[in-house]
Scaffold this active site. Structure first.
Site, PDB file in Angstrom:
ATOM      1  N   SER A 182       0.847  -1.193   0.000  1.00  0.00           N
ATOM      2  CA  SER A 182       0.000   0.000   0.000  1.00  0.00           C
ATOM      3  C   SER A 182       0.882   1.242   0.000  1.00  0.00           C
ATOM      4  O   SER A 182       2.112   1.142   0.063  1.00  0.00           O
ATOM      5  CB  SER A 182      -0.911   0.008   1.222  1.00  0.00           C
ATOM      6  OG  SER A 182      -0.145   0.372   2.358  1.00  0.00           O
ATOM      7  N   LYS A 183       0.232   2.379  -0.034  1.00  0.00           N
ATOM      8  CA  LYS A 183       0.954   3.663  -0.074  1.00  0.00           C
ATOM      9  C   LYS A 183       1.958   3.804   1.062  1.00  0.00           C
ATOM     10  O   LYS A 183       2.957   4.498   0.927  1.00  0.00           O
ATOM     11  CB  LYS A 183      -0.047   4.816  -0.004  1.00  0.00           C
ATOM     12  CG  LYS A 183      -0.851   4.976  -1.266  1.00  0.00           C
ATOM     13  CD  LYS A 183      -1.312   6.418  -1.422  1.00  0.00           C
ATOM     14  CE  LYS A 183      -2.114   6.630  -2.681  1.00  0.00           C
ATOM     15  NZ  LYS A 183      -3.464   6.038  -2.583  1.00  0.00           N
ATOM     16  N   ARG A 184       1.669   3.146   2.169  1.00  0.00           N
ATOM     17  CA  ARG A 184       2.595   3.245   3.298  1.00  0.00           C
ATOM     18  C   ARG A 184       3.985   2.732   2.925  1.00  0.00           C
ATOM     19  O   ARG A 184       4.980   3.132   3.498  1.00  0.00           O
ATOM     20  CB  ARG A 184       2.094   2.417   4.492  1.00  0.00           C
ATOM     21  CG  ARG A 184       0.975   3.042   5.294  1.00  0.00           C
ATOM     22  CD  ARG A 184       0.599   2.148   6.458  1.00  0.00           C
ATOM     23  NE  ARG A 184       0.299   0.788   6.025  1.00  0.00           N
ATOM     24  CZ  ARG A 184       1.044  -0.275   6.269  1.00  0.00           C
ATOM     25  NH1 ARG A 184       2.145  -0.165   6.965  1.00  0.00           N
ATOM     26  NH2 ARG A 184       0.680  -1.472   5.831  1.00  0.00           N
ATOM     27  N   HIS A 185       4.033   1.808   1.994  1.00  0.00           N
ATOM     28  CA  HIS A 185       5.315   1.222   1.620  1.00  0.00           C
ATOM     29  C   HIS A 185       6.080   2.080   0.623  1.00  0.00           C
ATOM     30  O   HIS A 185       7.288   1.957   0.494  1.00  0.00           O
ATOM     31  CB  HIS A 185       5.106  -0.174   1.011  1.00  0.00           C
ATOM     32  CG  HIS A 185       4.513  -1.156   1.975  1.00  0.00           C
ATOM     33  ND1 HIS A 185       3.201  -1.548   1.908  1.00  0.00           N
ATOM     34  CD2 HIS A 185       5.064  -1.801   3.029  1.00  0.00           C
ATOM     35  CE1 HIS A 185       2.962  -2.424   2.884  1.00  0.00           C
ATOM     36  NE2 HIS A 185       4.063  -2.583   3.578  1.00  0.00           N
ATOM     37  N   GLY A 186       5.363   2.928  -0.094  1.00  0.00           N
ATOM     38  CA  GLY A 186       6.002   3.740  -1.135  1.00  0.00           C
ATOM     39  C   GLY A 186       5.042   3.890  -2.296  1.00  0.00           C
ATOM     40  O   GLY A 186       3.836   3.699  -2.144  1.00  0.00           O
TER      41      GLY A 186
END
Ligand code: GLU
Ligand code: ZN
Length: 501
Positions: free
Chosen positions: A264-268
């Site tokens: 998800s966006k949290r990862h990049g």
């Protein structure tokens, strides 16, 4: 090749995105695998694109454009569409709404679906009651399932607002075989109770449109993300209710971040647009995404789209979740940058160079163009993103800002010594600017020996004078690209500056 698919003849698969968001890694992995699988069958494989735009509230034309742009950029092509006259567009569900109505009514006629006259208020009421009672039950209470079918038919025909719901056979178990995961079974009582197929406004739900289209389009293989597994029993029940043969299902492993959670966006970055803006090459992205849940040849990392299409096999899919490694993707980018010719790489970097104002406001003149293209060989080996190039190359197009004096000093040397070293190196420069790497290296080595100084001590101040920094692209190539006059004058300028201290 062990391939039940081949033996069975033709393969038709599809990518069926809902245009409710930008194309991201997960979706594109699904698209790519379907594309590769169809292509792996040669002329016997067809890859279809179908826009599942039944949810008009979340629809946005921008996302459709993004889908086309993504396909274009990555080099995916679909094989057919509804309007074969011109360039075939993809199949678009919102253009097929009448069809879905017909099929929903067909199921009612077969006694496999029924009209539901419940108002939204009533549905909401059941939900609330169940929540309050903490009954653990969810979904519809099958209220209209027992209405006499003739009566229901009359009410529907008289224009009473109604939806159509699928009749899930109770007390049974639905089994299906997943090509990758093996046999899967669900108790029907755990399946969404009598889901809506056709809404009261005449719009189909995802389930109806998806199954009807897969059938009508002759889809032989449904390869999609694992999050669709819970819908599959429902789809299987629908195929049986229609009396149709179900396609082969193949649910792909999850794509996760390195912490084991769904990517998800949290990862990049996750949207393809973001990767593209960051300067990823489409070849690198395709190559890396192709490895998320599949393997090809032992011990080999680099594959073009064509090679992947040749090698792809359902037998080589992995069950285990795939881990998305941003560092690995960077490595791939570097690899594909190395494969570019000077001209190709210059073309990729040019927009960044213009934006960075590398050539002055009128853009590059002929001489600068030549230097720019030739400079690719100086930076290619260590480049990961095209956007990094302008900063590395700026010294070739303008005098680098004068570095602080200590930058010139080789290890353990002071100002006076550095001046002496530069004086020794100055007479070598105009010749070196005309030599190839090997000759230039030999030439300066010999000079160092004659002068009794270390090679590095001669090189360092020269490098700083020429490039403005201690860490720079290769020095000998830089001398050649600058030409002897500019190279000599930079060393002279540096000497002047140091002498003036
Ligand atoms: N429209 C669904 C999606 O957005 C398609 C799922 C499927 O492939 O059946 O992923
Ligand atoms: Zn009802």
């Amino acid at each position: 090749m062990h391939s039940t698919e081949k033996a069975a003849g033709k393969v038709r698969d599809r990518y069926a995105p809902s245009p409710t968001g930008l194309q991201h890694i997960g979706g594109v992995r699904t698209a790519l695998f379907n594309y590769l699988f169809a292509r792996s069958q040669g002329p016997d494989g067809k890859f279809l694109l179908r826009l599942e735009d039944t949810d008009r509230t979340r629809f946005d034309e921008r996302y459709v454009q993004n889908l086309y742009d993504t396909f274009d950029w990555l080099g995916f092509r679909w094989d057919e569409g509804p309007d074969m006259g011109g360039p075939a567009g993809p199949y678009i569900q919102s253009e097929r709404f009448e069809l879905y109505k017909t099929y929903a009514r067909e199921l009612v006629g077969k006694g496999r679906a029924y009209y539901c006259f419940c108002s939204p208020q009533r549905i909401e009421e059941i939900r609330k009651q169940r929540e309050a009672a903490r009954s653990g039950e969810s979904g519809y209470d099958r209220h209209c399932r027992t209405i006499d079918s003739d009566e229901a038919g009359r009410r529907a025909a008289s224009g009473e607002s109604c939806a159509i719901r699928l009749k899930i056979p109770l007390g049974e178990t639905t089994r299906f075989h997943d090509r990758l995961l093996g046999d899967i079974e669900w108790k029907n009582d755990d399946v969404n109770p009598d889901p809506v197929l056709l809404k009261s406004d005449g719009f189909p739900t995802y389930h109806l449109a998806n199954v009807v289209d897969d059938h009508l389009m002759g889809i032989t293989h449904v390869m999609r993300a694992q999050e669709w597994i819970p819908s599959t029993p429902l789809h299987v029940i629908m195929y049986r209710s229609f009396g149709w043969e179900a396609p082969v299902f193949c649910h792909l492993p999850m794509v996760m971040g390195q912490d084991g959670k769904k990517l998800s966006k949290r990862h990049g970055a996750t949207s393809i647009d973001e990767f593209r803006k960051q300067g990823y090459l489409s070849e690198a992205l395709v190559n890396y995404i192709a490895l998320l849940g599949s393997s090809y040849e032992e011990g080999r990392d680099l594959y073009s789209l064509e090679e992947l299409a040749r090698l792809f096999s359902l037998d080589k899919l992995n069950k285990a979740p795939a881990v998305f490694d941003y560092k690995k993707l960077e490595w791939y980018n570097g690899q594909y940058i190395r494969m570019k010719s000077d001209g190709e790489l210059a073309g990729l970097i040019l927009p960044y160079a213009l934006e960075a104002g590398l050539f002055g406001k009128d853009g590059p003149d002929e001489g600068q163009k030549k230097t720019f293209t030739a400079s690719m060989s100086l930076i290619r080996e260590r480049l990961v993103f095209p956007g990094e190039a302008p900063a590395k190359l700026a010294y070739l197009f303008a005098e680098p800002p004068p570095p602080p004096p200590e930058e010139f000093f080789p290890k353990k040397a002071g100002l006076a010594e550095t001046i002496t070293l530069l004086e020794k190196v100055l007479p070598l420069v105009s010749k070196m600017a005309l030599m190839n790497d090997e000759d230039a290296e030999q030439y300066i080595k010999d000079a160092a020996e004659t002068e009794g100084v270390k090679l590095g001590d001669l090189m360092m101040p020269l490098r700083v004078a020429i490039t403005g920094a201690r860490v720079s692209p290769p020095l000998f190539g830089s001398l050649r690209l600058l030409g002897k006059d500019r190279a000599v004058s930079r060393v002279e300028r540096a000497l002047e500056a140091l002498r003036g201290l």
